[in-house]
Scaffold this motif. Structure first.
Motif, PDB file in Angstrom:
ATOM      1  N   TYR A  62     -32.479  58.778 -82.769  1.00  0.00           N
ATOM      2  CA  TYR A  62     -32.974  60.124 -83.886  1.00  0.00           C
ATOM      3  C   TYR A  62     -34.041  59.650 -84.441  1.00  0.00           C
ATOM      4  CZ  TYR A  62     -28.368  61.531 -83.139  1.00  0.00           C
ATOM      5  OH  TYR A  62     -27.192  61.947 -82.440  1.00  0.00           O
ATOM      6  N   VAL A  63     -35.106  60.431 -83.812  1.00  0.00           N
ATOM      7  CA  VAL A  63     -36.558  60.312 -84.187  1.00  0.00           C
ATOM      8  C   VAL A  63     -37.233  61.386 -85.158  1.00  0.00           C
ATOM      9  CG1 VAL A  63     -38.827  59.917 -83.220  1.00  0.00           C
ATOM     10  CG2 VAL A  63     -36.542  59.228 -81.878  1.00  0.00           C
ATOM     11  N   ARG A  64     -38.067  61.101 -86.097  1.00  0.00           N
ATOM     12  CA  ARG A  64     -38.680  61.938 -86.801  1.00  0.00           C
ATOM     13  C   ARG A  64     -39.142  63.122 -85.950  1.00  0.00           C
ATOM     14  NH1 ARG A  64     -38.645  59.466 -91.797  1.00  0.00           N
ATOM     15  NH2 ARG A  64     -39.220  56.989 -91.611  1.00  0.00           N
ATOM     16  N   GLU A  65     -38.982  64.541 -86.358  1.00  0.00           N
ATOM     17  CA  GLU A  65     -39.626  65.571 -85.529  1.00  0.00           C
ATOM     18  C   GLU A  65     -40.895  65.511 -85.415  1.00  0.00           C
ATOM     19  OE1 GLU A  65     -38.238  69.182 -87.644  1.00  0.00           O
ATOM     20  OE2 GLU A  65     -36.398  69.088 -86.551  1.00  0.00           O
ATOM     21  N   HIS A  66     -41.919  65.037 -86.460  1.00  0.00           N
ATOM     22  CA  HIS A  66     -43.248  65.194 -86.225  1.00  0.00           C
ATOM     23  C   HIS A  66     -43.806  63.750 -85.367  1.00  0.00           C
ATOM     24  CE1 HIS A  66     -42.507  63.046 -89.814  1.00  0.00           C
ATOM     25  NE2 HIS A  66     -43.674  62.340 -89.481  1.00  0.00           N
ATOM     26  N   ALA A  67     -42.871  62.801 -85.100  1.00  0.00           N
ATOM     27  CA  ALA A  67     -43.354  61.601 -84.629  1.00  0.00           C
ATOM     28  C   ALA A  67     -44.247  61.804 -83.423  1.00  0.00           C
ATOM     29  CB  ALA A  67     -42.034  60.842 -84.209  1.00  0.00           C
ATOM     30  N   GLN A  68     -45.256  60.774 -83.294  1.00  0.00           N
ATOM     31  CA  GLN A  68     -45.804  60.739 -81.836  1.00  0.00           C
ATOM     32  C   GLN A  68     -45.120  60.172 -80.829  1.00  0.00           C
ATOM     33  OE1 GLN A  68     -48.943  58.502 -83.417  1.00  0.00           O
ATOM     34  NE2 GLN A  68     -50.251  60.672 -83.704  1.00  0.00           N
ATOM     35  N   SER A  69     -45.152  60.595 -79.767  1.00  0.00           N
ATOM     36  CA  SER A  69     -44.471  59.995 -78.422  1.00  0.00           C
ATOM     37  C   SER A  69     -45.176  60.052 -77.184  1.00  0.00           C
ATOM     38  CB  SER A  69     -43.029  60.689 -78.186  1.00  0.00           C
ATOM     39  OG  SER A  69     -43.323  62.063 -77.704  1.00  0.00           O
ATOM     40  N   LEU A  70     -44.773  59.108 -76.252  1.00  0.00           N
ATOM     41  CA  LEU A  70     -45.411  58.835 -75.092  1.00  0.00           C
ATOM     42  C   LEU A  70     -44.079  59.301 -74.019  1.00  0.00           C
ATOM     43  CD1 LEU A  70     -47.755  58.134 -73.251  1.00  0.00           C
ATOM     44  CD2 LEU A  70     -46.865  55.933 -73.269  1.00  0.00           C
ATOM     45  N   LEU A  71     -44.400  60.459 -73.203  1.00  0.00           N
ATOM     46  CA  LEU A  71     -43.582  60.843 -72.163  1.00  0.00           C
ATOM     47  C   LEU A  71     -44.092  60.307 -70.818  1.00  0.00           C
ATOM     48  CD1 LEU A  71     -40.850  62.329 -71.221  1.00  0.00           C
ATOM     49  CD2 LEU A  71     -42.312  64.373 -71.169  1.00  0.00           C
ATOM     50  N   GLU A  72     -43.134  59.638 -70.080  1.00  0.00           N
ATOM     51  CA  GLU A  72     -43.548  59.174 -68.723  1.00  0.00           C
ATOM     52  C   GLU A  72     -42.593  59.702 -67.687  1.00  0.00           C
ATOM     53  OE1 GLU A  72     -45.536  54.904 -68.720  1.00  0.00           O
ATOM     54  OE2 GLU A  72     -43.802  55.254 -70.515  1.00  0.00           O
ATOM     55  N   MET A  73     -42.693  60.114 -66.724  1.00  0.00           N
ATOM     56  CA  MET A  73     -41.816  60.906 -65.677  1.00  0.00           C
ATOM     57  C   MET A  73     -42.032  60.123 -64.295  1.00  0.00           C
ATOM     58  SD  MET A  73     -41.500  64.738 -64.615  1.00  0.00           S
ATOM     59  CE  MET A  73     -42.723  64.758 -63.750  1.00  0.00           C
ATOM     60  N   ASP A  74     -40.968  59.741 -63.623  1.00  0.00           N
ATOM     61  CA  ASP A  74     -41.036  59.308 -62.354  1.00  0.00           C
ATOM     62  C   ASP A  74     -40.385  60.344 -61.553  1.00  0.00           C
ATOM     63  OD1 ASP A  74     -42.526  57.036 -62.938  1.00  0.00           O
ATOM     64  OD2 ASP A  74     -40.477  55.850 -63.105  1.00  0.00           O
ATOM     65  N   ALA A  75     -40.752  61.096 -60.724  1.00  0.00           N
ATOM     66  CA  ALA A  75     -40.116  61.931 -59.986  1.00  0.00           C
ATOM     67  C   ALA A  75     -40.600  61.945 -58.546  1.00  0.00           C
ATOM     68  CB  ALA A  75     -40.668  63.294 -60.626  1.00  0.00           C
ATOM     69  N   GLY A  76     -39.523  61.905 -57.756  1.00  0.00           N
ATOM     70  CA  GLY A  76     -39.900  62.009 -56.178  1.00  0.00           C
ATOM     71  C   GLY A  76     -39.932  63.562 -55.714  1.00  0.00           C
ATOM     72  N   MET A  77     -40.835  63.911 -55.273  1.00  0.00           N
ATOM     73  CA  MET A  77     -41.208  65.095 -54.890  1.00  0.00           C
ATOM     74  C   MET A  77     -41.876  65.326 -53.551  1.00  0.00           C
ATOM     75  SD  MET A  77     -43.424  66.529 -58.234  1.00  0.00           S
ATOM     76  CE  MET A  77     -42.854  67.067 -59.906  1.00  0.00           C
ATOM     77  N   THR A  78     -41.983  66.577 -52.825  1.00  0.00           N
ATOM     78  CA  THR A  78     -42.499  66.721 -51.796  1.00  0.00           C
ATOM     79  C   THR A  78     -44.038  66.836 -52.167  1.00  0.00           C
ATOM     80  OG1 THR A  78     -42.626  69.004 -52.090  1.00  0.00           O
ATOM     81  CG2 THR A  78     -40.719  67.970 -50.592  1.00  0.00           C
ATOM     82  N   ALA A  79     -44.674  66.522 -51.106  1.00  0.00           N
ATOM     83  CA  ALA A  79     -46.320  66.909 -51.225  1.00  0.00           C
ATOM     84  C   ALA A  79     -46.635  68.218 -51.897  1.00  0.00           C
ATOM     85  CB  ALA A  79     -47.095  66.385 -50.071  1.00  0.00           C
ATOM     86  N   ALA A  80     -45.949  69.255 -51.346  1.00  0.00           N
ATOM     87  CA  ALA A  80     -46.324  70.542 -51.850  1.00  0.00           C
ATOM     88  C   ALA A  80     -45.893  70.786 -53.295  1.00  0.00           C
ATOM     89  CB  ALA A  80     -45.531  71.658 -50.970  1.00  0.00           C
ATOM     90  N   GLU A  81     -44.341  70.328 -53.713  1.00  0.00           N
ATOM     91  CA  GLU A  81     -44.270  70.151 -55.087  1.00  0.00           C
ATOM     92  C   GLU A  81     -45.081  69.542 -56.241  1.00  0.00           C
ATOM     93  OE1 GLU A  81     -39.338  70.278 -54.887  1.00  0.00           O
ATOM     94  OE2 GLU A  81     -40.197  68.431 -54.352  1.00  0.00           O
ATOM     95  N   SER A  82     -45.592  68.515 -55.220  1.00  0.00           N
ATOM     96  CA  SER A  82     -46.533  67.425 -56.165  1.00  0.00           C
ATOM     97  C   SER A  82     -47.857  68.137 -56.573  1.00  0.00           C
ATOM     98  CB  SER A  82     -46.775  66.045 -55.638  1.00  0.00           C
ATOM     99  OG  SER A  82     -47.667  65.417 -56.157  1.00  0.00           O
ATOM    100  N   ALA A  83     -48.239  68.837 -55.500  1.00  0.00           N
ATOM    101  CA  ALA A  83     -49.621  69.641 -55.760  1.00  0.00           C
ATOM    102  C   ALA A  83     -49.568  70.692 -56.458  1.00  0.00           C
ATOM    103  CB  ALA A  83     -50.230  70.194 -54.125  1.00  0.00           C
ATOM    104  N   GLU A  84     -48.424  71.431 -56.796  1.00  0.00           N
ATOM    105  CA  GLU A  84     -48.253  72.471 -57.804  1.00  0.00           C
ATOM    106  C   GLU A  84     -47.774  72.096 -58.970  1.00  0.00           C
ATOM    107  OE1 GLU A  84     -45.507  75.431 -56.209  1.00  0.00           O
ATOM    108  OE2 GLU A  84     -46.575  75.709 -54.264  1.00  0.00           O
ATOM    109  N   PHE A  85     -47.249  71.063 -59.132  1.00  0.00           N
ATOM    110  CA  PHE A  85     -47.321  70.320 -60.501  1.00  0.00           C
ATOM    111  C   PHE A  85     -48.100  70.129 -61.376  1.00  0.00           C
ATOM    112  CE2 PHE A  85     -46.173  67.022 -63.547  1.00  0.00           C
ATOM    113  CZ  PHE A  85     -44.977  67.512 -64.503  1.00  0.00           C
ATOM    114  N   TYR A  86     -48.466  70.391 -62.555  1.00  0.00           N
ATOM    115  CA  TYR A  86     -49.278  69.821 -63.641  1.00  0.00           C
ATOM    116  C   TYR A  86     -48.838  69.919 -64.963  1.00  0.00           C
ATOM    117  CZ  TYR A  86     -49.975  74.767 -64.995  1.00  0.00           C
ATOM    118  OH  TYR A  86     -49.925  75.891 -65.295  1.00  0.00           O
TER     119      TYR A  86
END
Length: 153
Positions: free
Chosen positions: A107-131
């Motif tokens: 349970y984190v303060r709503e205004h807290a700073q955070s760092l979001l990291e994501m590991d996602a397996g994608m195809t090359a086409a999906e990866s090119a379209e994601f930003y």
């Protein structure tokens, strides 16, 4: 007037957001500190959402108000488990920094700073379209109240 622990918990949780955000999901919670004495302790919630998607959210320890550790990971019930607040949470942070992990909900303060990291397996086409949000994206600076120029016809 007597104050019950449940009422104090309600008050302590106001203005917080749960991580993971959907109940009854739980995360693997670790406590990490860098090598420099000035480095803050981070509380990190890691969720493996599928075999090809993992989210890792990091928060400064002082922005985490409470941690709920359920008695059962398969049947999460707020009445069955341990709530770590104040002294209990500080003790857990100190004893587990750079050692092991627990499973639960932050349970984190709503205004807290955070760092979001994501590991996602994608195809090359999906990866090119994601930003992620780009600097010129309005969602990055949604407080910019300057009018948007719309050409007249």
């Amino acid at each position: 007037m007597s104050t019950h622990p449940e009422k104090l918990r309600c008050m302590a949780l106001s203005g917080t957001i749960s991580i993971p955000p959907r109940f009854p999901d739980i995360a693997t919670i670790s406590f990490e500190k860098g090598d420099a004495p000035s480095d803050p302790v981070l509380i990190v919630a890691t969720q493996k959402l599928s075999p090809k998607l993992t989210l890792r959210r990091s928060f400064r320890a002082e922005d985490v108000c409470s941690v709920f550790v359920p008695a059962s990971e398969t049947q999460v019930d707020y009445e069955k488990g341990a709530w770590l607040n104040d002294v209990e949470l500080a003790d857990k942070v100190q004893s587990m920094t750079n050692k092991g992990a627990i499973r639960g909900i932050l349970y984190v303060r709503e205004h807290a700073q955070s760092l979001l990291e994501m590991d996602a397996g994608m195809t090359a086409a999906e990866s090119a379209e994601f930003y992620p949000p780009l600097p010129e994206d309005r969602s990055v600076n949604h407080y910019n109240m300057e009018p948007i120029a719309i050409p007249c016809q």
